[in-house]
Design a protein around this motif. Structure first.
Motif, PDB file in Angstrom:
ATOM      1  N   GLY A 156      38.456  43.753 -21.350  1.00  0.00           N
ATOM      2  CA  GLY A 156      38.899  44.826 -22.241  1.00  0.00           C
ATOM      3  C   GLY A 156      39.717  44.330 -23.416  1.00  0.00           C
ATOM      4  O   GLY A 156      39.696  44.908 -24.495  1.00  0.00           O
ATOM      5  N   MET A 157      40.452  43.238 -23.207  1.00  0.00           N
ATOM      6  CA  MET A 157      41.272  42.717 -24.299  1.00  0.00           C
ATOM      7  C   MET A 157      40.468  41.808 -25.226  1.00  0.00           C
ATOM      8  O   MET A 157      40.571  41.897 -26.449  1.00  0.00           O
ATOM      9  N   LEU A 158      39.668  40.922 -24.653  1.00  0.00           N
ATOM     10  CA  LEU A 158      38.967  39.935 -25.481  1.00  0.00           C
ATOM     11  C   LEU A 158      38.020  40.574 -26.489  1.00  0.00           C
ATOM     12  O   LEU A 158      37.984  40.173 -27.645  1.00  0.00           O
ATOM     13  N   GLY A 185      43.258  46.658 -21.448  1.00  0.00           N
ATOM     14  CA  GLY A 185      42.918  45.539 -22.322  1.00  0.00           C
ATOM     15  C   GLY A 185      43.180  45.754 -23.799  1.00  0.00           C
ATOM     16  O   GLY A 185      43.890  44.985 -24.448  1.00  0.00           O
ATOM     17  N   PRO A 186      42.631  46.859 -24.370  1.00  0.00           N
ATOM     18  CA  PRO A 186      42.799  47.068 -25.811  1.00  0.00           C
ATOM     19  C   PRO A 186      44.254  47.219 -26.259  1.00  0.00           C
ATOM     20  O   PRO A 186      44.548  47.114 -27.447  1.00  0.00           O
ATOM     21  N   LEU A 187      45.185  47.452 -25.305  1.00  0.00           N
ATOM     22  CA  LEU A 187      46.599  47.502 -25.690  1.00  0.00           C
ATOM     23  C   LEU A 187      47.028  46.160 -26.278  1.00  0.00           C
ATOM     24  O   LEU A 187      48.020  46.075 -26.997  1.00  0.00           O
ATOM     25  N   GLY A 188      46.254  45.123 -25.948  1.00  0.00           N
ATOM     26  CA  GLY A 188      46.514  43.805 -26.527  1.00  0.00           C
ATOM     27  C   GLY A 188      46.547  43.853 -28.050  1.00  0.00           C
ATOM     28  O   GLY A 188      47.255  43.074 -28.687  1.00  0.00           O
ATOM     29  N   ILE A 189      45.782  44.801 -28.622  1.00  0.00           N
ATOM     30  CA  ILE A 189      45.749  44.921 -30.088  1.00  0.00           C
ATOM     31  C   ILE A 189      47.151  45.184 -30.625  1.00  0.00           C
ATOM     32  O   ILE A 189      47.577  44.608 -31.624  1.00  0.00           O
ATOM     33  N   ASN A 198      32.874  49.139 -26.778  1.00  0.00           N
ATOM     34  CA  ASN A 198      34.056  48.311 -27.018  1.00  0.00           C
ATOM     35  C   ASN A 198      33.903  47.352 -28.181  1.00  0.00           C
ATOM     36  O   ASN A 198      34.867  47.059 -28.859  1.00  0.00           O
ATOM     37  N   SER A 199      32.683  46.841 -28.393  1.00  0.00           N
ATOM     38  CA  SER A 199      32.581  45.878 -29.485  1.00  0.00           C
ATOM     39  C   SER A 199      32.161  46.536 -30.786  1.00  0.00           C
ATOM     40  O   SER A 199      32.488  46.051 -31.858  1.00  0.00           O
ATOM     41  N   SER A 200      31.426  47.665 -30.733  1.00  0.00           N
ATOM     42  CA  SER A 200      30.936  48.259 -31.976  1.00  0.00           C
ATOM     43  C   SER A 200      31.654  49.526 -32.401  1.00  0.00           C
ATOM     44  O   SER A 200      31.636  49.886 -33.573  1.00  0.00           O
TER      45      SER A 200
END
Length: 390
Positions: free
Chosen positions: A29-31, A152-156, A228-230
């Motif tokens: 989720g982060m990568l 994961g996306p909280l990594g942003i 997640n990627s697009s």
């Protein structure tokens, strides 16, 4: 062995397996979004960005080819330890060497480690769950992955403290889980398959008997990776801010989390096939109408939560259904097939969406998603599982 397997997997072991899945999910989720942003800043095209993201899943693929053999040789615990160490070490390299070619290789390695973790813990949960709780146990497993993936996306938002910060924090969490695995988990091996079913036929047989139960893994991978990627790029195109995008991205995951356990319990009660069909059709319709929301934030977030809720349990529900219709000795093979399909979906998703974007058909990603879920729901009318459950 099935009996002493039921007794030996205690609540502590189950919780540790759940923690393993949370960190595996967080890594993916982060990568995806963090590296997509890095590559965008490095001036890499959207198409190359999508292809670079696929490396993770190519690594997973490679692992799935040998997963059953490696697990037989090492046992559950050693394979989990190996996966955790691989992911931990690789994560720490990313921020220090920003190079697209090296990142491709690093993502491959993460893919190998991550899929070792998935395959092993998932099979352990399936083999140790009695059938009347299978839907529930697998949906808790699926929820944990979803929680990880949504964290994961909280990594942003940690990037503002420094590019390496999200990587260091995640590695620390993985390290703690690793300690628990080493100290607490017993080293067990899956039971040897008795009988002379040759390798090739096992995969083909499990697919022939349970194809309808195995396709959800493909759809789930396709949905998750393409969103997640697009979706971040789609969001920027139609005018969402970065803050709005990082709020919208987890919406699908949160929807999936909210409905995962209720759907798992309902599937134990009302039958999994019926549930998969209904969710597929309703989810397909929801995805198809998402582009109509345009840049309307609240409407988009509600539709995404609904879509995520309807199809977010596909992976675990499909696996639970496969375990219902297959004889036990085919379960490890079916698990490999499901993971394979998940990876195929995850490679196809971002690549297709990347191509749609390249030709300025941003909505294409949702239309394709909607159609595939709809078709799956309708295909249920053709599927009737064989009556022979061992």
């Amino acid at each position: 062995m099935s009996n002493h397997m039921h007794q030996k997997v205690t609540r502590t072991h189950y919780l540790i397996l759940i923690a393993v899945i949370v960190v595996a999910g967080s890594t993916q989720g982060m990568l995806l979004p963090v590296l997509a942003i890095f590559l965008d800043q490095m001036g890499v095209s959207e198409m190359m960005n999508g292809l670079n993201a696929a490396a993770l899943y190519i690594g997973s693929f490679a692992m799935m080819l040998v997963a059953e053999k490696v697990l037989g040789a090492l046992g559950f615990k050693k394979l989990i330890v190996g996966g955790l160490v691989l992911v931990l070490v690789t994560l720490l390299i990313f921020p220090w060497i920003p190079n697209i070619k090296l990142w491709f290789v690093l993502r491959l390695i993460i893919g190998i480690g991550d899929s070792a973790l998935h395959y092993t813990s998932q099979l352990w949960v399936i083999l140790s769950s009695p059938s009347q709780n299978r839907g529930r146990n697998l949906s808790i497993y699926g929820m944990s992955y979803g929680i990880g993936f949504s964290l994961g996306p909280l990594g942003i938002s940690l990037l503002s403290y420094g590019k390496a910060v999200p990587f260091i924090i995640l590695s620390f969490c993985i390290f703690i889980v690793l300690i628990f695995v080493l100290v607490k988990l017993p080293n067990m091996r899956p039971e040897k398959v008795v009988g002379v079913v040759n390798e090739k036929h096992r995969f083909r047989r499990s697919y022939r008997i349970a194809w309808y139960a195995l396709i959800p893994a493909l759809l789930y991978g396709y949905m998750e990776a393409s969103m997640n990627s697009s979706f971040p790029l789609y969001g920027l195109h139609i005018g969402f801010s970065e803050g709005q995008i990082s709020a919208l991205l987890p919406a699908i995951g949160i929807g999936g989390l909210l409905l995962q356990l209720p759907l798992g319990i309902m599937s134990d009660r009302y039958g999994r096939k019926r549930l998969l069909m209904c969710c597929g059709i309703a989810g397909g319709i929801t995805f198809s109408i998402l582009p109509l929301a345009g840049d309307h934030f609240m409407l988009s977030i509600m539709l995404m939560m609904l879509a995520g809720g309807l199809v977010g349990s596909f992976f675990s529900l499909g696996l639970a259904y496969a375990a219902d219709v297959l004889p036990r000795d085919l379960l490890p093979a079916a698990n490999v097939v499901a993971s394979f399909q998940f990876n195929i979906g995850s490679v196809v998703g971002p690549s297709l969406s990347g191509i749609f974007m390249f030709y300025h058909w941003e909505e294409g990603m949702f239309i394709m998603l909607g159609l595939s879920y709809l078709l799956f729901g309708l295909a249920g009318f053709w599927f009737s599982p064989p009556r022979q459950k061992s």
